[in-house]
Motif scaffolding. Structure first.
Motif, PDB file in Angstrom:
ATOM      1  N   CYS A 123      25.135 -16.678  19.633  1.00 27.38           N
ATOM      2  CA  CYS A 123      25.874 -16.824  20.900  1.00 27.38           C
ATOM      3  C   CYS A 123      25.133 -16.129  22.046  1.00 27.38           C
ATOM      4  O   CYS A 123      25.145 -16.619  23.168  1.00 27.38           O
ATOM      5  CB  CYS A 123      27.309 -16.303  20.755  1.00 27.38           C
ATOM      6  SG  CYS A 123      28.304 -17.404  19.723  1.00 27.38           S
ATOM      7  N   THR A 124      24.470 -15.007  21.742  1.00 27.02           N
ATOM      8  CA  THR A 124      23.690 -14.362  22.817  1.00 27.02           C
ATOM      9  C   THR A 124      22.491 -15.240  23.190  1.00 27.02           C
ATOM     10  O   THR A 124      22.090 -15.290  24.347  1.00 27.02           O
ATOM     11  CB  THR A 124      23.179 -12.943  22.432  1.00 27.02           C
ATOM     12  OG1 THR A 124      22.177 -13.049  21.412  1.00 27.02           O
ATOM     13  CG2 THR A 124      24.287 -12.042  21.943  1.00 27.02           C
ATOM     14  N   GLU A 125      21.940 -15.942  22.202  1.00 26.32           N
ATOM     15  CA  GLU A 125      20.824 -16.851  22.486  1.00 26.32           C
ATOM     16  C   GLU A 125      21.306 -18.047  23.320  1.00 26.32           C
ATOM     17  O   GLU A 125      20.579 -18.565  24.153  1.00 26.32           O
ATOM     18  CB  GLU A 125      20.198 -17.345  21.174  1.00 26.32           C
ATOM     19  CG  GLU A 125      19.461 -16.254  20.398  1.00 26.32           C
ATOM     20  CD  GLU A 125      18.206 -15.754  21.134  1.00 26.32           C
ATOM     21  OE1 GLU A 125      17.594 -16.528  21.887  1.00 26.32           O
ATOM     22  OE2 GLU A 125      17.852 -14.569  20.955  1.00 26.32           O
ATOM     23  N   MET A 126      22.541 -18.469  23.068  1.00 23.24           N
ATOM     24  CA  MET A 126      23.095 -19.585  23.841  1.00 23.24           C
ATOM     25  C   MET A 126      23.366 -19.143  25.286  1.00 23.24           C
ATOM     26  O   MET A 126      23.189 -19.921  26.225  1.00 23.24           O
ATOM     27  CB  MET A 126      24.368 -20.107  23.175  1.00 23.24           C
ATOM     28  CG  MET A 126      24.069 -20.867  21.889  1.00 23.24           C
ATOM     29  SD  MET A 126      25.553 -21.171  20.896  1.00 23.24           S
ATOM     30  CE  MET A 126      26.408 -22.337  21.928  1.00 23.24           C
ATOM     31  N   ILE A 161      23.156 -29.221  35.236  1.00 17.97           N
ATOM     32  CA  ILE A 161      24.122 -28.170  35.618  1.00 17.97           C
ATOM     33  C   ILE A 161      25.332 -28.257  34.694  1.00 17.97           C
ATOM     34  O   ILE A 161      25.823 -27.253  34.182  1.00 17.97           O
ATOM     35  CB  ILE A 161      24.562 -28.329  37.096  1.00 17.97           C
ATOM     36  CG1 ILE A 161      23.353 -28.168  38.033  1.00 17.97           C
ATOM     37  CG2 ILE A 161      25.662 -27.330  37.452  1.00 17.97           C
ATOM     38  CD1 ILE A 161      23.672 -28.452  39.500  1.00 17.97           C
ATOM     39  N   ASN A 162      25.795 -29.473  34.455  1.00 16.83           N
ATOM     40  CA  ASN A 162      26.941 -29.621  33.546  1.00 16.83           C
ATOM     41  C   ASN A 162      26.538 -29.391  32.090  1.00 16.83           C
ATOM     42  O   ASN A 162      27.313 -28.820  31.312  1.00 16.83           O
ATOM     43  CB  ASN A 162      27.592 -30.994  33.702  1.00 16.83           C
ATOM     44  CG  ASN A 162      28.894 -31.089  32.943  1.00 16.83           C
ATOM     45  OD1 ASN A 162      29.852 -30.393  33.276  1.00 16.83           O
ATOM     46  ND2 ASN A 162      28.920 -31.885  31.880  1.00 16.83           N
ATOM     47  N   ASP A 163      25.334 -29.806  31.727  1.00 18.27           N
ATOM     48  CA  ASP A 163      24.881 -29.559  30.351  1.00 18.27           C
ATOM     49  C   ASP A 163      24.840 -28.058  30.081  1.00 18.27           C
ATOM     50  O   ASP A 163      25.143 -27.617  28.972  1.00 18.27           O
ATOM     51  CB  ASP A 163      23.503 -30.185  30.127  1.00 18.27           C
ATOM     52  CG  ASP A 163      23.566 -31.715  30.125  1.00 18.27           C
ATOM     53  OD1 ASP A 163      24.652 -32.255  29.850  1.00 18.27           O
ATOM     54  OD2 ASP A 163      22.548 -32.357  30.423  1.00 18.27           O
ATOM     55  N   ALA A 164      24.460 -27.287  31.099  1.00 21.29           N
ATOM     56  CA  ALA A 164      24.451 -25.833  30.932  1.00 21.29           C
ATOM     57  C   ALA A 164      25.880 -25.342  30.675  1.00 21.29           C
ATOM     58  O   ALA A 164      26.105 -24.480  29.816  1.00 21.29           O
ATOM     59  CB  ALA A 164      23.867 -25.154  32.164  1.00 21.29           C
ATOM     60  N   ILE A 165      26.841 -25.908  31.382  1.00 23.86           N
ATOM     61  CA  ILE A 165      28.243 -25.497  31.162  1.00 23.86           C
ATOM     62  C   ILE A 165      28.680 -25.870  29.737  1.00 23.86           C
ATOM     63  O   ILE A 165      29.415 -25.123  29.085  1.00 23.86           O
ATOM     64  CB  ILE A 165      29.191 -26.115  32.213  1.00 23.86           C
ATOM     65  CG1 ILE A 165      28.732 -25.735  33.630  1.00 23.86           C
ATOM     66  CG2 ILE A 165      30.634 -25.645  31.983  1.00 23.86           C
ATOM     67  CD1 ILE A 165      29.574 -26.343  34.757  1.00 23.86           C
ATOM     68  N   LEU A 166      28.206 -27.022  29.242  1.00 28.29           N
ATOM     69  CA  LEU A 166      28.519 -27.401  27.856  1.00 28.29           C
ATOM     70  C   LEU A 166      28.002 -26.336  26.886  1.00 28.29           C
ATOM     71  O   LEU A 166      28.678 -25.985  25.919  1.00 28.29           O
ATOM     72  CB  LEU A 166      27.879 -28.747  27.509  1.00 28.29           C
ATOM     73  CG  LEU A 166      28.600 -30.006  27.998  1.00 28.29           C
ATOM     74  CD1 LEU A 166      27.720 -31.236  27.779  1.00 28.29           C
ATOM     75  CD2 LEU A 166      29.934 -30.201  27.276  1.00 28.29           C
ATOM     76  N   VAL A 167      26.800 -25.839  27.147  1.00 28.40           N
ATOM     77  CA  VAL A 167      26.232 -24.785  26.298  1.00 28.40           C
ATOM     78  C   VAL A 167      27.105 -23.529  26.405  1.00 28.40           C
ATOM     79  O   VAL A 167      27.481 -22.925  25.396  1.00 28.40           O
ATOM     80  CB  VAL A 167      24.769 -24.455  26.720  1.00 28.40           C
ATOM     81  CG1 VAL A 167      24.253 -23.217  25.976  1.00 28.40           C
ATOM     82  CG2 VAL A 167      23.859 -25.652  26.470  1.00 28.40           C
ATOM     83  N   TYR A 168      27.460 -23.170  27.637  1.00 26.40           N
ATOM     84  CA  TYR A 168      28.263 -21.967  27.847  1.00 26.40           C
ATOM     85  C   TYR A 168      29.642 -22.111  27.184  1.00 26.40           C
ATOM     86  O   TYR A 168      30.102 -21.204  26.484  1.00 26.40           O
ATOM     87  CB  TYR A 168      28.416 -21.695  29.347  1.00 26.40           C
ATOM     88  CG  TYR A 168      29.101 -20.388  29.613  1.00 26.40           C
ATOM     89  CD1 TYR A 168      28.408 -19.192  29.473  1.00 26.40           C
ATOM     90  CD2 TYR A 168      30.449 -20.329  29.953  1.00 26.40           C
ATOM     91  CE1 TYR A 168      29.040 -17.976  29.677  1.00 26.40           C
ATOM     92  CE2 TYR A 168      31.082 -19.118  30.160  1.00 26.40           C
ATOM     93  CZ  TYR A 168      30.375 -17.948  30.027  1.00 26.40           C
ATOM     94  OH  TYR A 168      30.999 -16.747  30.216  1.00 26.40           O
ATOM     95  N   SER A 170      30.397 -23.890  24.724  1.00 28.15           N
ATOM     96  CA  SER A 170      30.238 -23.902  23.262  1.00 28.15           C
ATOM     97  C   SER A 170      30.179 -22.489  22.687  1.00 28.15           C
ATOM     98  O   SER A 170      30.600 -22.251  21.552  1.00 28.15           O
ATOM     99  CB  SER A 170      28.970 -24.669  22.872  1.00 28.15           C
ATOM    100  OG  SER A 170      29.091 -26.020  23.262  1.00 28.15           O
ATOM    101  N   ILE A 171      29.653 -21.545  23.472  1.00 30.24           N
ATOM    102  CA  ILE A 171      29.624 -20.144  23.009  1.00 30.24           C
ATOM    103  C   ILE A 171      31.044 -19.713  22.639  1.00 30.24           C
ATOM    104  O   ILE A 171      31.306 -19.173  21.561  1.00 30.24           O
ATOM    105  CB  ILE A 171      29.124 -19.191  24.133  1.00 30.24           C
ATOM    106  CG1 ILE A 171      27.678 -19.488  24.498  1.00 30.24           C
ATOM    107  CG2 ILE A 171      29.297 -17.720  23.709  1.00 30.24           C
ATOM    108  CD1 ILE A 171      27.172 -18.691  25.706  1.00 30.24           C
ATOM    109  N   TYR A 172      31.985 -19.971  23.549  1.00 34.49           N
ATOM    110  CA  TYR A 172      33.356 -19.485  23.355  1.00 34.49           C
ATOM    111  C   TYR A 172      34.081 -20.255  22.268  1.00 34.49           C
ATOM    112  O   TYR A 172      34.956 -19.718  21.598  1.00 34.49           O
ATOM    113  CB  TYR A 172      34.100 -19.499  24.696  1.00 34.49           C
ATOM    114  CG  TYR A 172      33.548 -18.424  25.591  1.00 34.49           C
ATOM    115  CD1 TYR A 172      34.088 -17.143  25.587  1.00 34.49           C
ATOM    116  CD2 TYR A 172      32.406 -18.644  26.366  1.00 34.49           C
ATOM    117  CE1 TYR A 172      33.552 -16.128  26.355  1.00 34.49           C
ATOM    118  CE2 TYR A 172      31.856 -17.630  27.142  1.00 34.49           C
ATOM    119  CZ  TYR A 172      32.439 -16.375  27.130  1.00 34.49           C
ATOM    120  OH  TYR A 172      31.886 -15.371  27.875  1.00 34.49           O
TER     121      TYR A 172
END
Lengths: 385, 385
Positions: A123-126, A161-168, A170-172
């Protein structure tokens, strides 16, 4: 996977207690070369096992109910994650696992908790992937970890920008899947949230410094530089994984959190001045990215130290050529850095900060294992990428 | 503030119990015009009090330790928040407060909890600000709520990506300040995290539909349209505030969460088809934004319904002119929508979905107050901005 790692994994499966803490360094003064070799091999071993954990985490994420309602979503998120989380040194992820193993009492380290520490580490890597996806767009970067930045891929563009939010996001989701019922769940969420807020504050300072009135470099001071570093780097790159590992242990109640934080901030400094130096003087085939600090007019360690050392003519040259995308201007700034002997100064400061960190580590109370900090230094001191 | 609202606030300060639930509608069939008027005035009153709460929340955020170490950070975050959170209908924020008041048993509603519900409501508004800041960059929009989009402001540019993260990070800092010690803290964080993940999934579907192979409109179906709406709108715009209000009550254990979610998704549909219709046919001085759905080639309610109704010649015209930034092409698509009588169809479908929602509300178990859903309909049905 090679036979050694299969063997090690089999061992890990058959015992509940890891004796990893027994390889700990009591003081920096007595670190011998065999201890260093043992440390490096432990890091290399963890790097491999850590890597192996990724597939299961992604499968668990993308086969869960939220994703299976529209299967294309799962495959897209998988693609985004694989592209953006792969590569790199995995310092944050491995630090999380080692922090858990080294802060925990040996008799309390369990296989299940190490597995969970790996999840937290991923999750820290994400989080790192999320931040660099955005950072690359804002900086107009072209490559990252040896491949084109995600937003430069065909059919991606600003959708990144939205793909980055998908990654973020996904962490949670992953944290919820693996830690949702744990008593430390809220603390885990808090430490990620804190890391995001501080990093975005630091990124703002960094961006604002690069986009302020050109010609005016009065704010390019060492003091301000280190404030920015603390915010934009130390929290998410060092404090987050170290404290996350600590949260997973059973002995965090009495941990000297301010001392730990203080050491994390110093290691963050070391990490960032290395990054800044490599942005200009690193070998691109090793670092995997093209530097943009000069072009973007960043308040980097090199710029700050150049300004402290240059005479009037050099200062004029700096002001004329810094923050320009023209390759000739960039080359003249690089020559100026060399004329001012910044590579030599860099080596000296790297050693100086390193010594300062060792002092702080040695001043930790004896109840707190310092081993994670030595491991961190083994991973980053004198790094070339 | 007018004297009536000062009077109402004084009353609220001097009593601990709010009798607001007593104004609840037991069934849609018996709603008379005086009940409607009472509802509208309650919404207007809450809108004003809600607005008044903003300043204290921002002051609390920006005077806390994380911000005061570098004072310019606090003033920057304040500026970003004020620009991006101001304006708009505040439907999400007000819904959060009303959901708390209307789901809670009247005797359990306290002034302190209403105050906290307002804080939570402002956090839903900040989530909305975060999403539209990013959305505007991705869509290349020019105005929002009657002013230039943040990324178009001088000295902002793509730094808006990080400013959006500052807004997002501030949500969690505020939640930590006000709810950090509450037993429902983790549930509150979870519902925000869920909203972010689903919205980013929906945004991806939305973006991917607009950036797929032009000419191929086979995926522009009603079924797919409503899947996208559920993800990109219903979760964060309707379910988040409704369930957030519910979480703050003391009677959420036995709440029929699936029924509540189902109604939220239907209201989300209504909300999104209105948004899509206004993007093309709304009055820009009222909506405060220039539509971009045609230019961006979005899978909007208008595009989906046009494709279901057009003959071969009209389909060719659609394929030739849709997803073009040329004003003539945009005008020809708008004419096509009018030729196909989509404004009339829109009014019919708005009524039809509205009736469907009323049926679902009436089917709720008697233990669950349906009043919040009537309030939501009062706020959005037949809206023009």
């Amino acid at each position: 996977m090679n036979t050694t790692s299969i063997f090690l994994r089999l061992i890990n499966r058959t015992r509940k207690i890891y004796p990893i803490n027994s390889i700990s360094f009591q003081s920096a003064g007595c670190r011998c070369s065999s201890a260093y070799a043992a440390s490096v091999s432990q890091i290399a071993k963890e790097r491999e096992t850590f890597q192996d954990a990724w597939k299961g985490i992604i499968d668990n994420l993308t086969t869960n109910k939220k994703f299976t309602q529209l299967p294309e979503l799962g495959s897209w998120v998988k693609k985004v994650l694989e592209y953006n989380v792969k590569g790199g040194k995995k310092i944050r992820g491995i630090t999380t696992v080692l922090a858990y193993e080294l802060f925990e009492k040996p008799e309390n380290v369990t296989e299940e908790m190490v597995r969970l520490a790996r999840v937290a580490g991923w999750c820290t890597e994400m989080l790192q992937a999320y931040l660099i996806m955005n950072d690359d767009i804002m900086d107009g970067s072209s490559t990252r970890r040896g491949v084109p930045c995600w937003y430069r891929m065909p059919d991606v563009g600003l959708g990144a920008i939205n793909d980055a939010i998908l990654v973020y996001g996904s962490i949670y989701e992953i944290l919820k899947i693996y830690f949702g019922k744990a008593k430390e769940y809220a603390d885990i969420l808090d430490i990620f949230n804190e890391a995001l807020l501080y990093t975005s504050m630091g990124q703002h300072l960094d961006y604002a410094m690069a986009h302020r009135n050109k010609q005016d470099y009065s704010l390019f001071t060492t003091e301000r530089y280190y404030s920015i570093v603390k915010y934009k780097t130390s929290y998410y790159s060092i404090k987050l994984p170290v404290v996350l590992g600590l949260i997973l242990t059973q002995n965090r109640e009495n941990a000297p959190i301010e001392d730990i934080e203080g050491i994390c901030f110093e290691i963050g400094k070391l990490f960032q001045i290395q990054d800044d130096f490599m942005d200009c003087f690193g070998n691109e085939t090793v670092t995997g990215k093209k530097g943009t600090d000069i072009q973007e007019g960043k308040c980097s360690w090199l710029a700050v130290n150049a300004l402290q050392r240059c005479n009037d003519a050099q200062r004029t040259l700096f002001a004329q050529n810094y923050a320009s995308k023209d390759p000739d201007d960039v080359a003249s700034i690089k020559r100026l850095y060399e004329d001012l002997q910044l590579p030599k100064l860099y080596k000296e400061q790297e050693d100086e900060i390193h010594s300062g960190i060792l002092k702080k580590i040695n001043a930790l109370p004896s109840s707190t294992s310092p081993a994670i900090f030595f491991k961190l230094l083994d991973m980053i001191f004198k790094r070339s990428y």
